[in-house]
Scaffold this motif. Structure first.
Motif, PDB file in Angstrom:
ATOM      1  N   ARG A   1      16.640  10.623 -29.998  1.00 45.17           N
ATOM      2  CA  ARG A   1      17.813  10.511 -29.133  1.00 45.17           C
ATOM      3  C   ARG A   1      18.578   9.236 -29.486  1.00 45.17           C
ATOM      4  O   ARG A   1      17.989   8.198 -29.734  1.00 45.17           O
ATOM      5  N   ARG A   2      19.885   9.337 -29.498  1.00 48.92           N
ATOM      6  CA  ARG A   2      20.720   8.210 -29.908  1.00 48.92           C
ATOM      7  C   ARG A   2      20.751   7.132 -28.821  1.00 48.92           C
ATOM      8  O   ARG A   2      20.863   7.426 -27.624  1.00 48.92           O
TER       9      ARG A   2
ATOM     10  N   SER B   1      34.324  -3.797 -22.015  1.00 45.25           N
ATOM     11  CA  SER B   1      35.569  -3.065 -21.794  1.00 45.25           C
ATOM     12  C   SER B   1      35.348  -1.617 -21.382  1.00 45.25           C
ATOM     13  O   SER B   1      36.316  -0.885 -21.164  1.00 45.25           O
ATOM     14  N   GLY B   2      34.086  -1.206 -21.313  1.00 40.92           N
ATOM     15  CA  GLY B   2      33.776   0.163 -20.920  1.00 40.92           C
ATOM     16  C   GLY B   2      33.677   1.138 -22.074  1.00 40.92           C
ATOM     17  O   GLY B   2      33.398   2.324 -21.856  1.00 40.92           O
ATOM     18  N   GLU B   3      33.887   0.678 -23.314  1.00 43.16           N
ATOM     19  CA  GLU B   3      33.777   1.563 -24.470  1.00 43.16           C
ATOM     20  C   GLU B   3      32.311   1.793 -24.833  1.00 43.16           C
ATOM     21  O   GLU B   3      31.473   0.910 -24.670  1.00 43.16           O
ATOM     22  N   LEU B   4      32.045   2.977 -25.338  1.00 43.98           N
ATOM     23  CA  LEU B   4      30.685   3.362 -25.688  1.00 43.98           C
ATOM     24  C   LEU B   4      30.320   2.828 -27.072  1.00 43.98           C
ATOM     25  O   LEU B   4      31.065   3.002 -28.031  1.00 43.98           O
TER      26      LEU B   4
ATOM     27  N   THR C   1      31.745   9.954 -25.304  1.00 47.19           N
ATOM     28  CA  THR C   1      30.888  10.296 -24.180  1.00 47.19           C
ATOM     29  C   THR C   1      29.444  10.367 -24.655  1.00 47.19           C
ATOM     30  O   THR C   1      29.171  10.448 -25.870  1.00 47.19           O
ATOM     31  N   LEU C   2      28.501  10.354 -23.711  1.00 46.12           N
ATOM     32  CA  LEU C   2      27.087  10.460 -24.070  1.00 46.12           C
ATOM     33  C   LEU C   2      26.801  11.785 -24.773  1.00 46.12           C
ATOM     34  O   LEU C   2      26.034  11.838 -25.741  1.00 46.12           O
ATOM     35  N   ARG C   3      27.412  12.852 -24.303  1.00 48.25           N
ATOM     36  CA  ARG C   3      27.203  14.160 -24.930  1.00 48.25           C
ATOM     37  C   ARG C   3      27.766  14.168 -26.357  1.00 48.25           C
ATOM     38  O   ARG C   3      27.160  14.705 -27.277  1.00 48.25           O
TER      39      ARG C   3
END
Length: 308
Positions: free
Chosen positions: A58-59, A66-69, A111-113
């Motif tokens: 899993r990654r 700043s809220g970026e993934l 996004t996580l997905r």
């Protein structure tokens, strides 16, 4: 081998590769193939090297201020397919050119997905290599050579690599041992926040212990691995600084079948033909099992090699 037979072999190998089927550098994961030290002047070998991964880790992801993934750069793919041509130049020198396709993880996920998804199968890199046989072997005994390989990414702005290392072989009766440790030097690529390119050095290895079961079957135990960023080399990206390095290690059984010179024929081959003498087709199938948490659980290895 006749031209129409070569075309048939190429079509079969391409079908195996494609029908199933801004970068900072993760660990250098090469093809799951052991280099050899046999070279016949004028001999040409067509190769299709294929790998399919199951049970990928899993990654790892975090959100910055700043809220970026931000997602890790571990080199994980669902599918890798390489098509290559190897040329014997002299009894002591041979060379190879090839291309590789890869179904790799998505870059810059939002996004996580999305971070767990994979790109479509696409051209990933071009490669060329030279193998110098310093101590040849005839029958049992020891042999030594050196391989140097250059890999150029098909994506503009990505890293290039130079791989180099010794090839050691030892044969005794039906047993054959091959060792190929390499250093992988990264060149170019994007710059990190400090303005440094991640021109790191990785350590890789490919090993094989093979048993000659019969004229048509050989059994092998193979191991492949990468140690990421040896000696703290390079300028780590933000992702590398956040998540650390990602070593990968695999081991598993592989079976090789010699299918004979008429396997890729396009017509009835009941009659022997002079231009088939010395030709050979070898199919390899095996499973490599991950030895640590940053390696896929299982990697299916499928290879096809046609020598003429």
């Amino acid at each position: 081998m006749r031209p129409e037979r070569l075309a048939t072999c190429a079509l079969i190998a391409s079908g195996m590769s494609l029908a199933s089927w801004p970068s900072f550098a993760g660990p250098a994961v090469g093809q799951f193939e052991v280099k050899t030290l046999n070279s016949e002047p004028g001999e040409i070998e067509f190769q299709s090297q294929n790998a399919y991964a199951f049970g990928n880790p899993r990654r790892k992801v975090v959100r910055d201020a700043s809220g970026e993934l931000e997602a890790d750069d571990n080199s994980l793919s669902r599918q890798r397919n390489a098509l290559e041509l190897e040329f014997g130049l002299t009894p002591f020198l041979k060379t190879r050119i090839g291309v590789e396709y890869e179904k790799e993880r998505r870059e810059d996920p939002e996004t996580l997905r999305h971070a767990e998804g994979y790109e479509n199968l696409k051209l990933d890199e071009y490669a060329a290599e030279v193998i110098w046989i310093m101590i040849p072997r005839r029958g049992d005994g020891f042999s030594l050579g050196v391989v140097v390989e250059y890999e150029q990414s098909a994506e503009s702005g990505s890293s290039r690599t130079i791989n180099a290392g010794p090839i050691l072989e030892y044969a005794s009766g039906p047993w054959h041992l091959s060792l190929n440790p390499t250093l992988i030097k990264f060149l170019g690529g994007e710059r990190n926040d400090a303005g440094e390119k991640d021109e790191k050095i990785d350590f890789g290895y490919a090993t094989q212990l093979k048993y000659h079961w019969s004229d048509s079957v050989e059994l092998a135990l193979e191991a492949y691995g990468t140690v990421d960023r040896i000696g703290g080399s390079g300028g780590p990206s933000e992702e590398a600084a956040l998540f650390g390095d990602f070593d990968q290690h695999r081991i598993g059984p592989v079976v090789y079948w010699s299918l004979g010179p008429d396997f890729c024929a396009t017509r009835d081959t009941t009659e022997k033909r002079n231009d088939d003498e010395g030709s050979e087709v070898v199919l390899g199938i095996g499973a490599l099992f991950g030895l640590n948490s940053t390696t896929p659980d299982t990697t299916l290895k499928v290879s096809l090699e046609a020598t003429f």
